[in-house]
Design an enzyme around this catalytic site. Structure first.
Site, PDB file in Angstrom:
ATOM      1  N   LYS A  42       7.369   1.946 -10.644  1.00  0.00           N
ATOM      2  CA  LYS A  42       5.819   1.452 -10.924  1.00  0.00           C
ATOM      3  C   LYS A  42       5.635   0.127 -11.081  1.00  0.00           C
ATOM      4  O   LYS A  42       6.268  -0.250 -12.316  1.00  0.00           O
ATOM      5  CB  LYS A  42       5.295   2.171 -11.868  1.00  0.00           C
ATOM      6  CG  LYS A  42       3.794   2.284 -12.099  1.00  0.00           C
ATOM      7  CD  LYS A  42       3.391   3.312 -13.286  1.00  0.00           C
ATOM      8  CE  LYS A  42       1.711   3.151 -13.371  1.00  0.00           C
ATOM      9  NZ  LYS A  42       1.383   4.128 -14.476  1.00  0.00           N
ATOM     10  N   HIS A  65       2.769  -1.514 -12.160  1.00  0.00           N
ATOM     11  CA  HIS A  65       1.429  -1.780 -13.061  1.00  0.00           C
ATOM     12  C   HIS A  65       1.410  -0.975 -13.993  1.00  0.00           C
ATOM     13  O   HIS A  65       1.896   0.338 -14.098  1.00  0.00           O
ATOM     14  CB  HIS A  65       0.349  -1.563 -12.143  1.00  0.00           C
ATOM     15  CG  HIS A  65      -0.019  -0.234 -11.484  1.00  0.00           C
ATOM     16  ND1 HIS A  65       0.661   0.231 -10.381  1.00  0.00           N
ATOM     17  CD2 HIS A  65      -0.766   0.670 -11.708  1.00  0.00           C
ATOM     18  CE1 HIS A  65       0.208   1.528 -10.062  1.00  0.00           C
ATOM     19  NE2 HIS A  65      -0.745   1.801 -10.980  1.00  0.00           N
TER      20      HIS A  65
END
Length: 227
Positions: free
Chosen positions: A104, A106
């Site tokens: 991921k 963000h």
């Protein structure tokens, strides 16, 4: 056999997580039994499952470690439930950690969920079942890439006691290849011995026909390693 192991065997069949019949495994093997931890779906089931894992971890590895690591995806609720159970049963706070299948970029960035891993952490990996050991081939490099950690061991719910990628059992292969112990709450020998011709809530799960199929399966695929 310890009473919690007997209770766990009953728990698996009652939760319809351990089934008997004819099943085709990912490996292509035709198996007379199948275990799927994805069948634990209620809060009560997960609480009990965490307690069984916690007792097995305590009995096999003690509590002198820092992190429970649950590989995505089934290992995530196992790590969470077991960490909670260790806190409840033994008063010890253990961090939980899990990985994502995709990084991921963000918010909560990275490949890990829960606690991060840091140098010196002692880790116990939690999984549902290991048939061939291929899942550890994926998990091990993910864990070791995060920090200089020590893996104390692997805990699975059921040792299928069958050949992994060689003539040896998957759990023994893991121990020899990676240098850490691999254990299970129960193994299939214990399951068969406990359930054979024993009625549980009015049903016999392993009768003569089922046992004959299991015996034939182990003649072909059995490795004979205890949990």
């Amino acid at each position: 056999m310890e009473r919690y192991k007997e209770e766990f065997i009953e728990f698996m069949v009652e939760s319809q997580v351990l089934k008997f019949g004819e099943f085709t495994l990912k490996s292509g093997r035709k198996s007379p039994f199948f275990m799927n931890a994805g069948g634990y779906v209620t809060g009560t089931q997960l609480r009990k499952l965490g307690e069984y894992y916690a007792k097995a971890v305590h009995d096999n590895y003690g509590l002198d470690f820092d992190v429970l690591f649950g590989p995505a995806y089934k290992g995530i609720p196992l790590a969470v439930a077991t960490a909670m159970a260790i806190s409840e049963l033994y008063g010890k706070d253990i961090r939980y950690c899990a990985n994502r299948k995709e990084i991921k970029d963000h918010g909560d960035k990275g490949i890990l969920l829960g606690s991060g891993l840091k140098d010196g952490d002692r880790v116990v990996i939690i999984e549902d079942v290991t048939t061939s050991g291929k899942s550890i081939e994926e998990t091990y490099p993910v864990v070791m890439a995060q920090a200089d950690v020590e893996i104390r061991g692997l805990m699975v719910s059921l040792n299928r006691m069958e050949k992994g990628q060689t003539e040896k059992s998957a759990l023994l292969e893991i121990k020899e290849k990676y240098g850490f112990d691999a254990r299970a709450i129960v193994n299939m020998q214990e399951v068969v011995e406990y359930l054979y011709q024993r009625p549980y809530k009015g049903q016999i799960y392993i009768d003569g026909t089922v046992k004959e199929a299991i015996d034939a399966y182990y003649k072909q695929y059995g490795a004979g390693m205890g949990a």
